[in-house]
Design an enzyme around this catalytic site. Structure first.
Site, short mmCIF file in Angstrom:
data_model
loop_
_atom_site.label_atom_id
_atom_site.label_comp_id
_atom_site.label_asym_id
_atom_site.label_seq_id
_atom_site.Cartn_x
_atom_site.Cartn_y
_atom_site.Cartn_z
N TYR A 55 0.83 -1.22 0.00
CA TYR A 55 0.00 0.00 0.00
C TYR A 55 0.86 1.27 0.00
CZ TYR A 55 -4.23 -2.70 0.23
OH TYR A 55 -5.25 -3.56 -0.11
N HIS A 108 -15.01 1.00 -0.42
CA HIS A 108 -13.86 0.17 -0.07
C HIS A 108 -12.75 0.97 0.61
CE1 HIS A 108 -15.07 -3.11 -3.24
NE2 HIS A 108 -15.79 -3.15 -2.13
N SER A 177 -15.50 -4.83 -13.05
CA SER A 177 -15.63 -6.18 -13.63
C SER A 177 -16.84 -6.92 -13.08
CB SER A 177 -14.36 -6.99 -13.35
OG SER A 177 -14.16 -7.09 -11.95
N LEU A 202 -15.21 -1.09 -20.56
CA LEU A 202 -14.39 -1.35 -21.73
C LEU A 202 -14.90 -2.57 -22.47
CD1 LEU A 202 -11.86 -0.16 -23.06
CD2 LEU A 202 -10.48 -1.74 -21.70
C1 BJW Z 1 -12.14 -0.01 -18.25
C2 BJW Z 1 -11.01 0.65 -18.69
C3 BJW Z 1 -11.22 1.88 -19.30
C4 BJW Z 1 -10.33 -1.18 -17.84
N1 BJW Z 1 -12.45 2.35 -19.43
N2 BJW Z 1 -13.36 0.48 -18.40
C5 BJW Z 1 -18.77 -16.07 -2.91
C6 BJW Z 1 -19.89 -15.51 -3.52
C7 BJW Z 1 -20.24 -14.18 -3.31
C8 BJW Z 1 -19.48 -13.39 -2.49
C9 BJW Z 1 -18.36 -13.94 -1.89
C10 BJW Z 1 -18.03 -15.25 -2.09
N3 BJW Z 1 -16.89 -15.51 -1.38
C11 BJW Z 1 -16.52 -14.38 -0.75
C12 BJW Z 1 -17.42 -13.42 -1.05
C13 BJW Z 1 -17.41 -12.02 -0.59
C14 BJW Z 1 -16.25 -11.22 -1.19
C15 BJW Z 1 -16.28 -11.38 -2.70
O1 BJW Z 1 -17.01 -10.71 -3.42
N4 BJW Z 1 -15.44 -12.23 -3.25
C16 BJW Z 1 -15.45 -12.47 -4.69
C17 BJW Z 1 -14.04 -12.41 -5.23
C18 BJW Z 1 -16.16 -13.76 -4.95
N5 BJW Z 1 -16.50 -9.82 -0.82
C19 BJW Z 1 -16.09 -9.34 0.34
O2 BJW Z 1 -15.44 -9.99 1.12
C20 BJW Z 1 -16.54 -7.92 0.66
N6 BJW Z 1 -17.17 -7.90 1.93
C21 BJW Z 1 -18.32 -8.55 2.16
O3 BJW Z 1 -18.87 -9.22 1.31
O4 BJW Z 1 -18.82 -8.35 3.41
C22 BJW Z 1 -20.05 -9.02 3.77
C23 BJW Z 1 -21.27 -8.30 3.29
C24 BJW Z 1 -22.38 -9.01 2.86
C25 BJW Z 1 -23.52 -8.35 2.42
C26 BJW Z 1 -23.57 -6.97 2.44
C27 BJW Z 1 -22.48 -6.28 2.87
C28 BJW Z 1 -21.33 -6.95 3.27
C29 BJW Z 1 -15.34 -6.99 0.70
C30 BJW Z 1 -14.72 -6.80 -0.65
C31 BJW Z 1 -13.47 -5.94 -0.54
C32 BJW Z 1 -12.79 -5.75 -1.88
N7 BJW Z 1 -11.55 -5.12 -1.67
C33 BJW Z 1 -10.74 -4.73 -2.82
C34 BJW Z 1 -9.41 -4.14 -2.32
C35 BJW Z 1 -9.63 -2.74 -1.74
C36 BJW Z 1 -8.38 -2.11 -1.34
C37 BJW Z 1 -7.40 -1.99 -2.48
O5 BJW Z 1 -7.64 -1.25 -3.47
O6 BJW Z 1 -6.35 -2.62 -2.40
O7 BJW Z 1 -11.45 -3.78 -3.62
S1 BJW Z 1 -10.44 -6.08 -3.97
C38 BJW Z 1 -10.56 -5.09 -5.44
O8 BJW Z 1 -11.71 -5.51 -6.23
C39 BJW Z 1 -10.86 -3.66 -4.95
C40 BJW Z 1 -11.88 -3.22 -5.96
O9 BJW Z 1 -12.61 -2.13 -5.44
C41 BJW Z 1 -12.68 -4.45 -6.20
C42 BJW Z 1 -13.45 -4.44 -7.51
O10 BJW Z 1 -12.59 -4.37 -8.59
P1 BJW Z 1 -13.02 -3.52 -9.87
O11 BJW Z 1 -13.06 -2.09 -9.54
O12 BJW Z 1 -14.20 -4.10 -10.51
O13 BJW Z 1 -11.70 -3.71 -10.79
P2 BJW Z 1 -11.35 -4.87 -11.83
O14 BJW Z 1 -9.89 -4.78 -12.09
O15 BJW Z 1 -11.88 -6.16 -11.40
O16 BJW Z 1 -12.16 -4.46 -13.15
C43 BJW Z 1 -11.86 -3.29 -13.88
C44 BJW Z 1 -12.87 -3.19 -15.04
O17 BJW Z 1 -12.59 -1.97 -15.73
C45 BJW Z 1 -12.76 -4.32 -16.08
O18 BJW Z 1 -14.07 -4.80 -16.38
C46 BJW Z 1 -12.14 -3.65 -17.30
O19 BJW Z 1 -12.63 -4.17 -18.53
C47 BJW Z 1 -12.60 -2.23 -17.12
N8 BJW Z 1 -11.69 -1.25 -17.72
N9 BJW Z 1 -9.90 -0.16 -18.42
C48 BJW Z 1 -13.50 1.58 -18.97
N10 BJW Z 1 -10.16 2.59 -19.79
#
Ligand code: BJW
Length: 233
Positions: A55, A108, A177, A202
């Site tokens: 970080y 987040h 994503s 994208l």
């Molecule tokens: C472009 C572009 C351009 C590129 N123009 N577009 C099984 C089933 C369901 C859920 C779970 C499960 N097992 C575990 C879980 C829960 C888990 C989860 O979801 N896991 C999955 C992996 C399955 N979730 C959690 O644990 C969360 N907490 C939770 O669920 O608590 C309980 C709860 C229940 C009910 C209600 C409330 C709470 C916590 C999740 C924390 C995620 N943390 C991170 C790190 C944050 C700190 C850091 O930055 O280091 O957050 S992980 C990472 O992923 C980060 C992001 O915010 C998050 C999402 O990623 P994002 O933004 O979508 O990025 P990418 O890279 O995946 O996608 C980018 C997109 O942009 C792509 O589509 C490209 O095509 C596009 N793109 N260039 C337009 N120029």
């Protein structure tokens, strides 16, 4: 279509053209880092120094990042739209607020804040964090961590987000994503509320089929164009 209550969800794709890497896919952060090691409370407990280094590097790289046309377009939408706009970002960078967005939730957390695991105080933080860093509130060392949400932790302000989703008539998901919950489930909540749902990305996300309208291309091109259409320009 005329919309009164708008909820916008943004992800890493929005900041990609500002030079901030995404997580998944080619060149994404998770390609070179094991998310279990650097983005879970268990990983932090096992090796806090490694997590701090991960970080600290990202915090330094944020210094050069500037908001792009997509960030500015969303800020314009908030300030020009006669109804309510809530912007929920999964991003931990400060580019939305730097572009002028005010009705904003960092679900987040924020990289420019540090959290004390002992007393729970959150502080604005622009320096590196170390195991020896003292909490300015309680004075203890060994407990400071980035104020971000790791896997298994509860994202921020969920009640406020679900309330807004339950009364929105337009939900727009941008640059994410659709793989991480609960954010990936917001489209379903919005649909249940009867909202029009739009994906701007994208490429089609995991949940693309759940959106009524989809538009694909770089955020700096499609987001400003979409906002102008919404504002009737
Ligand atoms: C472009 C572009 C351009 C590129 N123009 N577009 C099984 C089933 C369901 C859920 C779970 C499960 N097992 C575990 C879980 C829960 C888990 C989860 O979801 N896991 C999955 C992996 C399955 N979730 C959690 O644990 C969360 N907490 C939770 O669920 O608590 C309980 C709860 C229940 C009910 C209600 C409330 C709470 C916590 C999740 C924390 C995620 N943390 C991170 C790190 C944050 C700190 C850091 O930055 O280091 O957050 S992980 C990472 O992923 C980060 C992001 O915010 C998050 C999402 O990623 P994002 O933004 O979508 O990025 P990418 O890279 O995946 O996608 C980018 C997109 O942009 C792509 O589509 C490209 O095509 C596009 N793109 N260039 C337009 N120029």
């Amino acid at each position: 279509m005329a919309s009164d209550q708008i909820v916008l969800l943004t992800g890493a794709g929005l900041s990609a053209e500002s030079g901030i890497g995404t997580f998944r896919g080619q060149g994404g952060l998770w390609e070179n880092h094991d998310l279990e090691e650097v983005a879970t409370p268990e990983g932090f407990a096992r090796n806090p120094t490694k997590v701090h280094e991960f970080y600290n590097k990202r915090r330094v790289s944020l210094a050069d990042a500037r908001p792009n046309a997509a960030h500015f377009a969303l800020a314009k939408l908030e300030h020009s739209h006669p109804g309510d706009v809530l912007l929920v970002t999964q991003n931990i960078d400060p580019l939305h607020e730097e572009a002028g967005s005010e009705s904003l939730i960092h679900m987040h957390g924020e990289l420019a804040r540090a959290l004390c695991g002992s007393c729970g105080a959150s502080h604005v933080w622009t320096e590196n964090l170390f195991l020896t860093t003292h909490c300015p509130a309680c004075g203890k060392s060994g407990y400071m961590r980035p104020d971000v949400v790791w896997f298994g932790e509860m994202p921020r302000q969920m009640e406020r987000i679900y309330e807004a989703l339950a009364r929105c008539d337009l939900f727009v998901s941008i640059g994410t994503s659709g793989t991480v919950y609960p954010a990936a489930g917001f489209v379903e909540e919005a649909r249940r509320a009867g909202a029009h749902t739009v994906e701007l990305n994208l490429e089609p996300s995991e949940g693309a089929s759940q959106f009524i309208e989809t538009l694909y291309g770089p955020a700096t091109e499609i987001v400003p164009a979409y906002v102008e259409t919404l504002l009737g320009n």
